[in-house]
Design a protein around this motif. Sequence first.
Motif, PDB file in Angstrom:
ATOM      1  N   GLU A  44      72.071  55.195  58.576  1.00  0.00           N
ATOM      2  CA  GLU A  44      71.387  54.257  57.682  1.00  0.00           C
ATOM      3  C   GLU A  44      71.467  52.831  58.217  1.00  0.00           C
ATOM      4  O   GLU A  44      70.459  52.126  58.316  1.00  0.00           O
ATOM      5  N   GLN A  45      72.658  52.403  58.575  1.00  0.00           N
ATOM      6  CA  GLN A  45      72.860  51.039  59.066  1.00  0.00           C
ATOM      7  C   GLN A  45      72.118  50.805  60.378  1.00  0.00           C
ATOM      8  O   GLN A  45      71.444  49.780  60.555  1.00  0.00           O
ATOM      9  N   HIS A  48      68.128  51.022  59.914  1.00  0.00           N
ATOM     10  CA  HIS A  48      67.657  49.865  59.145  1.00  0.00           C
ATOM     11  C   HIS A  48      67.662  48.604  60.021  1.00  0.00           C
ATOM     12  O   HIS A  48      66.675  47.850  60.046  1.00  0.00           O
ATOM     13  N   ARG A  49      68.740  48.413  60.753  1.00  0.00           N
ATOM     14  CA  ARG A  49      68.860  47.236  61.630  1.00  0.00           C
ATOM     15  C   ARG A  49      67.829  47.293  62.756  1.00  0.00           C
ATOM     16  O   ARG A  49      67.203  46.294  63.102  1.00  0.00           O
ATOM     17  N   ALA A  51      64.905  48.822  62.786  1.00  0.00           N
ATOM     18  CA  ALA A  51      63.556  48.601  62.283  1.00  0.00           C
ATOM     19  C   ALA A  51      63.254  47.115  62.100  1.00  0.00           C
ATOM     20  O   ALA A  51      62.199  46.626  62.511  1.00  0.00           O
ATOM     21  N   ILE A  52      64.182  46.391  61.507  1.00  0.00           N
ATOM     22  CA  ILE A  52      63.972  44.961  61.270  1.00  0.00           C
ATOM     23  C   ILE A  52      63.951  44.183  62.583  1.00  0.00           C
ATOM     24  O   ILE A  52      63.105  43.294  62.786  1.00  0.00           O
ATOM     25  N   LEU A  91      60.789  51.790  57.248  1.00  0.00           N
ATOM     26  CA  LEU A  91      62.211  52.074  57.453  1.00  0.00           C
ATOM     27  C   LEU A  91      63.087  50.860  57.180  1.00  0.00           C
ATOM     28  O   LEU A  91      64.249  50.999  56.794  1.00  0.00           O
ATOM     29  N   GLY A  92      62.537  49.686  57.384  1.00  0.00           N
ATOM     30  CA  GLY A  92      63.358  48.478  57.281  1.00  0.00           C
ATOM     31  C   GLY A  92      63.174  47.660  56.023  1.00  0.00           C
ATOM     32  O   GLY A  92      64.021  46.825  55.692  1.00  0.00           O
ATOM     33  N   TYR A  93      62.073  47.894  55.291  1.00  0.00           N
ATOM     34  CA  TYR A  93      61.752  46.973  54.201  1.00  0.00           C
ATOM     35  C   TYR A  93      61.529  47.644  52.842  1.00  0.00           C
ATOM     36  O   TYR A  93      60.958  47.038  51.936  1.00  0.00           O
ATOM     37  N   LYS A  96      66.490  51.253  50.852  1.00  0.00           N
ATOM     38  CA  LYS A  96      67.179  52.331  51.541  1.00  0.00           C
ATOM     39  C   LYS A  96      66.236  53.006  52.535  1.00  0.00           C
ATOM     40  O   LYS A  96      65.030  53.098  52.310  1.00  0.00           O
ATOM     41  N   THR A  97      66.799  53.480  53.646  1.00  0.00           N
ATOM     42  CA  THR A  97      66.018  54.182  54.655  1.00  0.00           C
ATOM     43  C   THR A  97      65.769  55.621  54.221  1.00  0.00           C
ATOM     44  O   THR A  97      66.706  56.355  53.899  1.00  0.00           O
TER      45      THR A  97
END
Length: 242
Positions: A44-45, A48-49, A51-52, A91-93, A96-97
């Motif tokens: 998840e971490q 998410h990171r 994608a952004i 995935l990033g926005y 939760k992913t």
Amino acid sequence: MNLLRTIRWLAYLTLYLIVTCPRALYCRHLRKKGQEEKAAAIVEQTVHRWAIRIIKAAGGEIIVEGAENIPDGTAVYIANHQSDFDIPIVLGYLGKTHPIMAKKELEKVPGVHIWMTLIDCIFLDRKDMKQSVQALMEATRMVKGGKSLIIFPEGTRSKGGPAHEFKGGAFKVATRNKVPIVPITIDGSYTMFEQRMRIHPGTARVTIHPPIQTEGLTREQQKALPQEVERIVLAPLTDKTE
């Protein structure tokens, strides 16, 4: 300038995937040992990171409206599809992913594939009817098990042109499990990548619409659902052209 930016972006993407590869292998190891929660937290971490950062490395800015409409429980997120950048955007926005129902071709992309597998993405081959049915059955089981899912029912990117028809199979995943559908409008992602396949700085607006409850719908209402969700998702895009 855009060619140089594209080269830098591709180098960054490649390096990031190489650097995080040991982490992906570690997460696979944790899963095999039955440590699902620990693996899921790392995945998840990391995703998410990733994608952004991929969006920011391209010079992109994402404006999110309607985040308060994201439900706490399981849901099926239905979004239009303008660009390959839609994947890191969702995935990033979206908080939760969540897993994505993605085209089969992404299963062959080195580095990207391993992380998509770790977030339980479902790969769909629309040219293979049997495989498509199996993928939808897998998606139904996933949502029944309590996992939300993101689906692009157009099946292919519009690249800023007219949207394609929303295919009905995606909606059955929600109606069979009686979970809400969350319509999502992505506007502008094509400006960052689809023009001559080069990276361009740009802004995309993500509108998260209020959930549509599927429990208690009649057969006629279920049949009308794809057209209704398509109308909601495409309305902000249509309003711009009028």
